[in-house]
Write a protein that holds these residues in place. Structure first.
Motif, PDB file in Angstrom:
ATOM      1  N   ASN A 222      33.872  38.298  39.520  1.00  0.00           N
ATOM      2  CA  ASN A 222      33.205  39.599  39.428  1.00  0.00           C
ATOM      3  C   ASN A 222      33.425  40.373  40.711  1.00  0.00           C
ATOM      4  O   ASN A 222      33.602  39.786  41.785  1.00  0.00           O
ATOM      5  CB  ASN A 222      31.708  39.449  39.077  1.00  0.00           C
ATOM      6  CG  ASN A 222      30.835  39.070  40.250  1.00  0.00           C
ATOM      7  OD1 ASN A 222      30.965  39.608  41.346  1.00  0.00           O
ATOM      8  ND2 ASN A 222      29.905  38.143  40.024  1.00  0.00           N
ATOM      9  N   ARG A 223      33.413  41.682  40.597  1.00  0.00           N
ATOM     10  CA  ARG A 223      33.588  42.530  41.781  1.00  0.00           C
ATOM     11  C   ARG A 223      32.857  43.841  41.575  1.00  0.00           C
ATOM     12  O   ARG A 223      32.946  44.443  40.512  1.00  0.00           O
ATOM     13  CB  ARG A 223      35.059  42.803  42.048  1.00  0.00           C
ATOM     14  CG  ARG A 223      35.300  43.748  43.221  1.00  0.00           C
ATOM     15  CD  ARG A 223      36.739  43.783  43.632  1.00  0.00           C
ATOM     16  NE  ARG A 223      37.166  42.519  44.228  1.00  0.00           N
ATOM     17  CZ  ARG A 223      38.356  42.324  44.813  1.00  0.00           C
ATOM     18  NH1 ARG A 223      39.227  43.303  44.852  1.00  0.00           N
ATOM     19  NH2 ARG A 223      38.669  41.156  45.324  1.00  0.00           N
ATOM     20  N   GLY A 237      32.032  40.728  45.801  1.00  0.00           N
ATOM     21  CA  GLY A 237      32.244  40.035  44.541  1.00  0.00           C
ATOM     22  C   GLY A 237      32.204  38.539  44.716  1.00  0.00           C
ATOM     23  O   GLY A 237      31.893  38.014  45.785  1.00  0.00           O
ATOM     24  N   VAL A 238      32.533  37.850  43.635  1.00  0.00           N
ATOM     25  CA  VAL A 238      32.471  36.380  43.615  1.00  0.00           C
ATOM     26  C   VAL A 238      33.619  35.843  42.784  1.00  0.00           C
ATOM     27  O   VAL A 238      33.986  36.427  41.757  1.00  0.00           O
ATOM     28  CB  VAL A 238      31.123  35.908  43.007  1.00  0.00           C
ATOM     29  CG1 VAL A 238      31.157  34.425  42.654  1.00  0.00           C
ATOM     30  CG2 VAL A 238      29.968  36.185  43.947  1.00  0.00           C
ATOM     31  N   GLN A 260      33.297  37.189  47.996  1.00  0.00           N
ATOM     32  CA  GLN A 260      34.446  37.926  48.519  1.00  0.00           C
ATOM     33  C   GLN A 260      33.948  39.318  48.871  1.00  0.00           C
ATOM     34  O   GLN A 260      33.122  39.881  48.149  1.00  0.00           O
ATOM     35  CB  GLN A 260      35.542  38.044  47.453  1.00  0.00           C
ATOM     36  CG  GLN A 260      36.044  36.726  46.933  1.00  0.00           C
ATOM     37  CD  GLN A 260      37.013  36.923  45.786  1.00  0.00           C
ATOM     38  OE1 GLN A 260      36.819  37.786  44.934  1.00  0.00           O
ATOM     39  NE2 GLN A 260      38.056  36.125  45.764  1.00  0.00           N
ATOM     40  N   SER A 261      34.413  39.861  49.969  1.00  0.00           N
ATOM     41  CA  SER A 261      33.952  41.209  50.314  1.00  0.00           C
ATOM     42  C   SER A 261      34.939  41.898  51.242  1.00  0.00           C
ATOM     43  O   SER A 261      35.789  41.247  51.862  1.00  0.00           O
ATOM     44  CB  SER A 261      32.574  41.153  50.978  1.00  0.00           C
ATOM     45  OG  SER A 261      32.697  40.650  52.277  1.00  0.00           O
ATOM     46  N   HIS A 267      28.271  39.978  54.914  1.00  0.00           N
ATOM     47  CA  HIS A 267      29.030  38.797  54.517  1.00  0.00           C
ATOM     48  C   HIS A 267      29.244  37.866  55.720  1.00  0.00           C
ATOM     49  O   HIS A 267      29.643  38.298  56.780  1.00  0.00           O
ATOM     50  CB  HIS A 267      30.385  39.232  53.949  1.00  0.00           C
ATOM     51  CG  HIS A 267      31.067  38.139  53.181  1.00  0.00           C
ATOM     52  ND1 HIS A 267      31.877  38.377  52.119  1.00  0.00           N
ATOM     53  CD2 HIS A 267      31.034  36.800  53.319  1.00  0.00           C
ATOM     54  CE1 HIS A 267      32.335  37.238  51.653  1.00  0.00           C
ATOM     55  NE2 HIS A 267      31.829  36.263  52.368  1.00  0.00           N
ATOM     56  N   MET A 268      28.940  36.574  55.524  1.00  0.00           N
ATOM     57  CA  MET A 268      29.158  35.570  56.570  1.00  0.00           C
ATOM     58  C   MET A 268      30.304  34.656  56.130  1.00  0.00           C
ATOM     59  O   MET A 268      30.125  33.841  55.232  1.00  0.00           O
ATOM     60  CB  MET A 268      27.890  34.724  56.788  1.00  0.00           C
ATOM     61  CG  MET A 268      26.708  35.506  57.306  1.00  0.00           C
ATOM     62  SD  MET A 268      25.150  34.611  57.101  1.00  0.00           S
ATOM     63  CE  MET A 268      25.372  33.224  58.185  1.00  0.00           C
ATOM     64  N   TYR A 269      31.459  34.832  56.739  1.00  0.00           N
ATOM     65  CA  TYR A 269      32.592  33.994  56.366  1.00  0.00           C
ATOM     66  C   TYR A 269      32.442  32.597  56.969  1.00  0.00           C
ATOM     67  O   TYR A 269      31.753  32.409  57.971  1.00  0.00           O
ATOM     68  CB  TYR A 269      33.893  34.627  56.866  1.00  0.00           C
ATOM     69  CG  TYR A 269      34.276  35.863  56.100  1.00  0.00           C
ATOM     70  CD1 TYR A 269      34.969  35.762  54.898  1.00  0.00           C
ATOM     71  CD2 TYR A 269      33.908  37.126  56.564  1.00  0.00           C
ATOM     72  CE1 TYR A 269      35.298  36.908  54.186  1.00  0.00           C
ATOM     73  CE2 TYR A 269      34.234  38.266  55.851  1.00  0.00           C
ATOM     74  CZ  TYR A 269      34.930  38.157  54.670  1.00  0.00           C
ATOM     75  OH  TYR A 269      35.241  39.278  53.968  1.00  0.00           O
TER      76      TYR A 269
END
Lengths: 526, 137
Positions: A222-223, A237-238, A260-261, A267-269
């Motif tokens: 999804n996004r 998204g995911v 995902q972003s 967002h924490m990578y």
């Protein structure tokens, strides 16, 4: 329970755009085929509510049209199948509710529409929807709620297209492209009269079965394109994968998802650290923007004569940096849930014992555990009984100097009896047993069939707080003159005790108290 | 409280032991169990026993039902209405469902929401109670 007609946001004076095109297409399809060939249905529903209430003892009864509880509306649904495998649908609605619209005299407005083409031949097929202001977002979820309709439908203002294909060697595929139309405000654009850019959403789901359906593998994507007016490249998204393997009537499920972003600050990578693998501290080796869930359903012990004891263990890890704007929104949570039950063979006796443990390490800093036990029995003479006990413990690590521990012990009992003439249920609950916050909650519900069309329902609920006794008395006369019409005459606050178990209702456990209120509801469909 | 917990656990253990030792033959006063939802060729068969009900609906989170608010083209306020043609109090409904994990409850006379007493598989409903779970694969 009174179902309200859906609220909706009024549209501005928009030019010909997506919604208009779908509406026009639907109307054209309906008129395209000779009438003799087309199957066309006109349906609708309506609801009228009148309510009179007495706020306090000193005030007189008042027909209060501005309390926000009354809802009057009517809608028409036109459904047509002009060609084989094709359908078109349009809905118009007029409604009135204080606070949600300003119409003195409600006017009919366009509500929603779709056009559809579906082909199904011997298990192979496809389905295409063009829809406007409808919820067409359901996709297969199991353990991780990767996609939730509520996050996509933009308060029933979204529009889009949906494609489904199935049957190709056990493969199913779904793709949805959607637009958050409700964000459009023609007066707020950068140029006079130009609408602001609205967010878009994309969802895809692919699943396939292998080895005589013993293995199921799926991918979900999804996004959401965020704030496209300000930054056309920004998105969140995911990407998720799921596996289910069946071994001797036991399903083993494992699912993984990662955020995902682009150009989004929260967002924490992170990366995997497999050398630190530890099931108790999954935050040490899994990325902070990931989710891992697993389940075994179910481990069974026993025999057909003695019955089976079933155990379903589930574990999950939601990283503190996991962001899913189109899913359940969970983050920073690790936990385990052990659901067990024993069924007496043939007879309606069910024993359930459950254990839950969840930890929020990063933000809330809480550890929550619960033990729950329940025994439910149905007797031959129409009686049923249920008893349950739960023990919840919350440890709050928010203050590094000490840990605050809160314990909630609840005891619940229910007896119910039913015949073809009447039904009665008595429930009692002692909440926060053994503490100064203890409350006794109780409810008595009855319903009697006066005739085959007339029913009297009553609910008396009380909450005995340390300070005072609260109560709620709700009575409803239900008259159903035809299969498509209901007339309800009610007294009292229906919101006190309106949960499946009245003693669990937050209004009753909180501060809800009785009110003088009479309501007449007439609703029907055609 | 510790005393109560121990007594409760002991009582539960005695009941279970008694049921097991009786081999379930002496339980004629207890009703026979209805099966949980079954997957058939006509769809998933939901069953609910309520002899006093005038209307029983099954409400779940699949798209055509959406907790009895339904899709536009399945509208009306009687979505998920079950049938009891012979009037024996056993309400039934077949629903065609694609693969997925679903949650559902029954509504009796548009007033009382109930979990499925014959399906022990449950999940938290987010409102202090639980929903019944159905898995179609």
């Amino acid at each position: 329970m009174v179902r309200r007609l859906k609220r909706y946001k009024r549209f501005g004076n928009s030019p010909i755009n997506g919604p208009a095109i779908i509406l026009l297409a639907a109307l054209l399809l309906m008129t395209a085929a000779p009438a003799v060939l087309a199957l066309t249905k006109v349906e609708g529903e309506y609801q009228i509510m009148i309510d009179s209430r007495k706020q306090y003892r000193s005030f007189p009864w008042d027909y209060d049209a501005n309390n926000g509880d009354t809802w009057n509306g009517v809608n028409f649904r036109i459904f047509s199948a002009p060609f084989p495998n094709t359908e078109a649908f349009v809905k118009f609605e007029a409604d009135w509710n204080p606070g949600s619209n300003e119409w003195e005299n409600p006017v009919f407005q366009y509500r929603e529409s779709h056009v559809r083409y579906r082909l199904d031949r011997d298990g192979y097929g496809g389905d295409v929807y063009l829809f406007q202001r409808q919820d067409r977002y359901w996709v297969e979820n199991h353990l991780i709620q990767v996609v939730q309709s509520d996050k996509l439908k933009d308060s029933d203002n979204a529009q889009g297209a949906r494609f489904d294909i199935w049957g190709l060697k056990g493969t199913n595929f779904t793709f949805i492209a959607s637009d958050y139309s409700g964000q459009s405000n023609p007066g707020a654009g950068s140029q006079a009269g130009a609408p602001v850019g609205t967010d878009d959403a994309y969802v895809a789901r692919l699943r396939r079965l292998f080895f005589n359906n013993d293995l199921r593998a799926g991918l979900t994507f999804n996004r959401r394109m965020e704030g496209q007016d300000a930054d056309p490249d920004a998105y969140q998204g995911v990407m998720a994968g799921d596996l289910r393997y069946t071994w001797r009537n036991t399903d083993i499920l494992l699912e993984y998802a990662e955020s995902q972003s682009k150009n989004t600050p929260e967002h924490m990578y992170g990366v995997w650290h497999l050398r630190r693998m530890n099931l108790k501290h999954m935050e040490n080796w899994l990325p902070p923007d990931a989710v891992l869930r697993g389940e075994i359903r179910s481990i069974r012990f026993g025999s057909p004569a003695l019955g089976y004891y079933n155990i379903v263990p589930t574990f999950w890890y939601y990283g503190p940096g996991f962001v899913n704007p189109l899913g359940d929104g969970k983050k920073d949570e690790q936990g385990v849930w052990i659901n067990t039950w024993y069924l007496i063979p043939q007879r309606a006796v069910t024993l359930s014992l459950n254990y839950t443990s969840t930890v929020n390490r990063e933000f809330d800093k809480k550890h929550y555990t619960e033990f729950y036990g329940e025994i439910y029995t149905e007797y031959e003479n129409g009686f049923t009984s249920k008893m349950s006990y739960s023990n919840r413990k919350t440890r709050d690590y928010g203050d590094p100097r000490y840990t605050d521990i809160t314990t909630n012990k609840d005891l619940f009992a229910e007896i119910q009896v039913e015949s073809s003439l009447a039904w009665m249920r008595v429930q009692g609950k002692i909440k926060n047993l053994g503490s100064s916050r203890r409350k006794e909650l109780g409810s008595l519900e009855t319903s009697v069939n006066l005739t085959d069309k007339l029913k009297l329902y009553g609910r008396y609920a009380f909450g005995n707080d340390p300070a005072r006794l609260r109560k709620g008395l709700f009575t409803q006369l239900q008259y159903r003159p035809r299969g498509n019409m209901d007339i309800f005459l009610e007294y009292g606050p229906n919101w006190i005790g309106d949960t499946p178990d009245p003693v669990d209702d937050n209004d009753l456990a909180g501060s809800g108290d009785n009110q003088d209120l009479v309501k007449l509801i007439i609703k029907g469909y055609f | 409280m510790r005393q109560l917990s121990k007594t409760g656990l002991a009582l539960t253990a005695v009941i279970i032991l008694g049921l097991l030792l009786s081999g379930c033959t002496g339980l004629s006063f207890i009703k026979k169990r209805l099966p949980p939802p079954q997957i058939t060729e006509k769809g998933v068969l939901f069953q609910f026993y309520s002899p006093s009900a005038q209307i029983v609906q099954v409400c779940g989170n699949w798209d055509t039902n959406n907790w009895c608010s339904g899709l536009a083209d399945t509208g009306g306020f009687r979505i998920g209405a079950m049938e009891d043609p012979d009037g024996d109090g056993l309400w039934e409904l077949f629903v065609k469902l694609p693969a997925g994990r679903y949650q559902y409850k029954f509504i009796i006379d548009e007033q009382n929401w109930k979990t499925d007493p014959n399906n022990p598989q449950r999940t938290d409903d987010g409102y202090g109670g639980s929903n019944s779970v159905l898995i179609v694969d």
